[in-house]
Design a protein around this motif. Structure first.
Motif, PDB file in Angstrom:
ATOM      1  N   LYS A  61     -23.247  51.671   2.977  1.00 54.16           N
ATOM      2  CA  LYS A  61     -24.556  51.732   2.327  1.00 54.16           C
ATOM      3  C   LYS A  61     -24.470  52.401   0.958  1.00 54.16           C
ATOM      4  N   LYS A  81     -23.295  50.402  -2.098  1.00 51.24           N
ATOM      5  CA  LYS A  81     -24.225  49.428  -2.643  1.00 51.24           C
ATOM      6  C   LYS A  81     -25.238  50.062  -3.602  1.00 51.24           C
ATOM      7  N   LEU A 119     -29.277  58.969   1.567  1.00 55.14           N
ATOM      8  CA  LEU A 119     -28.122  58.712   2.433  1.00 55.14           C
ATOM      9  C   LEU A 119     -27.254  59.955   2.562  1.00 55.14           C
TER      10      LEU A 119
END
Length: 299
Positions: free
Chosen positions: A35, A38, A57
């Motif tokens: 994740k 990206k 995150l």
């Protein structure tokens, strides 16, 4: 508890990472890297939402890799899902009776014991105050992979092969500034080391705390570590810092020659170790002089 932590608590971390609730640590790390690559800020310079997602995150990974905080979060999440399921299955009358009963039970439990929500809040607060370095390794790997991908150009694929070691470079210094508040006296030397260690090896550190302002001078082993600290480090939540490069004088030819000769020695004897320690003391003295000079100029 900060507003940002309150918002984080409402999320389903496992749904965001596309993982089961009982996922192992290695699975969590792998999903985070996928994740984070990206939405890395370097790959999305014109998208503020990507930077927010990247920070979110990091916080999710920090919570899930700490055993105590994860247990507290899992209990809260499990309670929320159970409550949602009960609400869907129960009719209006049953929901009213059950809500009254649960309210009385919570009131009774809150007197002698902390609620699961409060336990999670305290765990998050402890995590902020201690400045834990749970995501250092993964963050460094993501930054390195993004740097390699951007260097190779668009359309390149990050290789799964282990990174090749890079030659060491001379140390690089950064200056850190912060302002104290009524309920916070400023960073200690250990807290500064904990916050900035994730960007690379620190070879020297000096901290100066005045009444309302604090300053630290940090020397990193590599230029890349200093650059990342300046670009990404914002300090602990609610305790912002300002990070900038410190201009260094180029080393003299004599010093370069001495360092080259020293590095070519096959073994360290007593004299070489003593010389190394002397150089480290001299570097620390220079760092202290620089930070005192900076504080004097800022008056």
């Amino acid at each position: 508890m900060s507003k940002k932590n309150n918002e984080i608590m409402k999320l389903d971390f496992y749904e965001i990472l596309e993982l089961p609730v009982d996922a192992e640590e290695q699975e969590i790390r792998k999903a985070y890297r996928k994740k984070a690559l990206k939405c890395h800020p370097d790959k999305n310079p014109d998208n503020p939402a990507a930077a927010e997602e990247f920070d979110r995150l990091k916080k999710i990974l920090e919570i899930l890799l700490d055993a105590g905080t994860r247990r507290a979060y899992d209990k809260v999440l499990k309670g929320r899902k159970a409550a949602a399921l009960r609400a869907r299955e129960a009719d209006a009358k049953t929901q009213k009776l059950r809500a009254d009963l649960e309210a009385r039970e919570r009131q009774a439990q809150d007197r002698p014991h902390l609620s699961e929500e409060e336990k999670l809040r305290r765990e998050l607060k402890r995590l902020d105050e201690e400045g834990q370095r749970l995501i250092e390794e993964e963050l460094a790997r993501v930054n390195k992979e993004v740097e390699e991908e951007l260097r190779r150009g668009p359309g390149s694929v990050v290789s799964g092969a282990p990174d090749q070691p890079k030659p060491e470079t001379v140390g690089h210094k950064v200056k850190v500034k912060w302002a104290t508040t009524e309920d916070w006296p400023g960073y200690t030397e250990e807290q500064i080391r904990q916050v900035f260690f994730k960007w690379g090896d620190i070879t020297a550190l000096v901290v100066k705390q005045r009444t309302k302002k604090g300053t630290a001078l940090i020397e990193y082993k590599t230029r890349q570590a200093a650059d990342m600290a300046v670009q990404f480090e914002k300090g602990q939540m609610g305790k912002p810092v300002e990070v900038s490069h410190v201009t260094e004088d180029p080393p003299s030819k004599t010093k370069k020659k001495e360092e080259t000769q020293e590095s070519m020695k096959p073994n360290y004897d007593y004299e070489s170790v003593a010389a190394m320690n002397q150089r480290r003391q001299e570097e620390r003295r220079k760092l202290i002089e620089e930070i005192l000079k900076e504080e004097g100029d800022g008056k």
